[in-house]
Design a protein around this motif. Structure first.
Motif, mmCIF file in Angstrom:
data_model
loop_
_atom_site.group_PDB
_atom_site.id
_atom_site.type_symbol
_atom_site.label_atom_id
_atom_site.label_comp_id
_atom_site.label_asym_id
_atom_site.label_seq_id
_atom_site.Cartn_x
_atom_site.Cartn_y
_atom_site.Cartn_z
ATOM 1 N N ILE A 4 40.538 44.843 48.078
ATOM 2 C CA ILE A 4 41.220 45.372 49.163
ATOM 3 C C ILE A 4 41.281 44.343 50.504
ATOM 4 O O ILE A 4 42.278 44.148 51.047
ATOM 5 N N GLU A 5 40.087 43.821 50.414
ATOM 6 C CA GLU A 5 39.722 42.881 51.593
ATOM 7 C C GLU A 5 40.964 41.585 51.380
ATOM 8 O O GLU A 5 41.368 41.053 52.074
ATOM 9 N N SER A 50 43.920 54.656 52.568
ATOM 10 C CA SER A 50 44.134 54.815 51.347
ATOM 11 C C SER A 50 43.035 55.046 50.208
ATOM 12 O O SER A 50 43.070 55.714 49.498
ATOM 13 N N LEU A 51 42.141 53.871 50.463
ATOM 14 C CA LEU A 51 41.088 53.843 49.595
ATOM 15 C C LEU A 51 40.136 55.215 49.738
ATOM 16 O O LEU A 51 39.765 55.728 48.781
ATOM 17 N N GLU A 91 51.240 33.307 62.836
ATOM 18 C CA GLU A 91 50.659 33.905 61.437
ATOM 19 C C GLU A 91 50.212 35.410 61.790
ATOM 20 O O GLU A 91 49.512 35.387 62.549
ATOM 21 N N ILE A 92 50.862 36.182 61.177
ATOM 22 C CA ILE A 92 50.534 37.720 61.416
ATOM 23 C C ILE A 92 50.124 38.199 60.053
ATOM 24 O O ILE A 92 50.689 37.898 58.906
ATOM 25 N N LYS A 93 49.398 39.146 60.005
ATOM 26 C CA LYS A 93 49.071 40.032 58.816
ATOM 27 C C LYS A 93 50.291 40.850 58.158
ATOM 28 O O LYS A 93 50.869 41.482 58.945
ATOM 29 N N VAL A 94 50.208 40.840 57.010
ATOM 30 C CA VAL A 94 51.345 41.723 56.396
ATOM 31 C C VAL A 94 50.717 43.084 56.301
ATOM 32 O O VAL A 94 51.452 44.067 56.594
ATOM 33 N N TRP A 95 49.542 43.348 55.899
ATOM 34 C CA TRP A 95 49.104 44.683 55.683
ATOM 35 C C TRP A 95 48.092 45.256 56.962
ATOM 36 O O TRP A 95 47.435 44.195 57.635
ATOM 37 N N LYS A 153 46.381 38.840 53.347
ATOM 38 C CA LYS A 153 47.551 38.194 53.227
ATOM 39 C C LYS A 153 48.295 38.154 54.675
ATOM 40 O O LYS A 153 48.387 39.106 55.174
ATOM 41 N N THR A 154 48.736 36.885 55.018
ATOM 42 C CA THR A 154 49.430 36.641 56.086
ATOM 43 C C THR A 154 50.709 35.951 55.815
ATOM 44 O O THR A 154 51.052 35.567 54.607
#
Length: 157
Positions: free
Chosen positions: A72-73, A109-110, A97-101, A78-79
Motif C-alpha cells: 500500500i505504501e 480501502s484497506l 511533482e504530485i502524488k497520484v493516490w 507513486k508520483t
C-alpha cells in the motif's frame, strides 16, 4: 395424581443424554479436516495444539499485514510530474511533482477490506460446503455487516 418430578402427565421428565464417545459425537464430518477425530485427544493436547495454531495464525496475519502495508505504501507513494506555466520561473514552465493516490482513500480501502474479509470468507466456506448453493448464513452476514458498518460506525464517527 401427580406424575414423576411433580408433573401432571403420565410421562416422567427424563433428560436423555446423547451417546457421546470416541466414535459417536455430533461433529463427525468437518468441512476442512473430516479425517481427524480430535474428540479422542486429551484435553491438554487439544489446548496445546489450539494455542499453538492460534499463535501461528497471529504470526501469519502479522506477516501478511506487513507485506500488504508495504505494498500500500509503495502504491500510494507513486508520483507524477505536472507542468504548469509560470512566468516567474526560467523557461516559463514550472514542474511540480504530485502524488497520484490519496493516502486516506487507500487506507480506508484497506480498512473496508479488512472488516469485510471474515464475512466474505464465511460466505465462501458455506457456499463450497453446500455444493455452490447459497445458504442462510452467508448473504445475511454480509448484509448485516454492511449495515452495521454504514449505520453504527458512521454514527460514532
Amino acid at each position: 395424581m401427580a406424575g414423576v418430578n411433580g408433573t401432571n402427565g403420565s410421562t416422567p421428565n427424563v433428560t436423555m443424554e446423547p451417546p457421546y464417545g470416541p466414535y459417536h459425537y455430533p461433529c463427525d464430518q468437518g468441512l476442512l479436516l473430516p479425517v481427524i477425530s480430535e474428540f479422542t485427544w486429551s484435553y491438554g493436547a487439544r489446548c496445546f495444539l489450539y494455542l499453538l495454531f492460534l499463535l501461528w495464525c497471529f504470526l501469519a496475519v502479522a506477516i501478511v499485514a506487513d507485506i500488504f502495508m508495504c505494498s500500500i505504501e509503495r502504491i500510494t507513494s507513486k508520483t507524477r510530474i505536472v507542468r504548469m506555466p509560470d512566468a516567474t520561473v526560467e523557461g516559463g514552465i514550472r514542474e511540480l511533482e504530485i502524488k497520484v493516490w490519496n493516502d486516506t482513500v487507500a487506507n480506508l480501502s484497506l480498512l473496508a477490506l479488512g472488516t469485510s474479509a471474515p464475512e466474505i470468507l464465511l460466505s465462501v466456506i458455506e457456499i463450497v460446503g453446500k455444493n455452490f448453493v447459497a445458504g442462510e448464513l452467508g448473504p445475511g452476514t454480509i448484509v448485516g455487516s454492511a449495515a452495521f458498518n454504514l449505520l453504527v460506525i458512521s454514527a460514532i464517527c
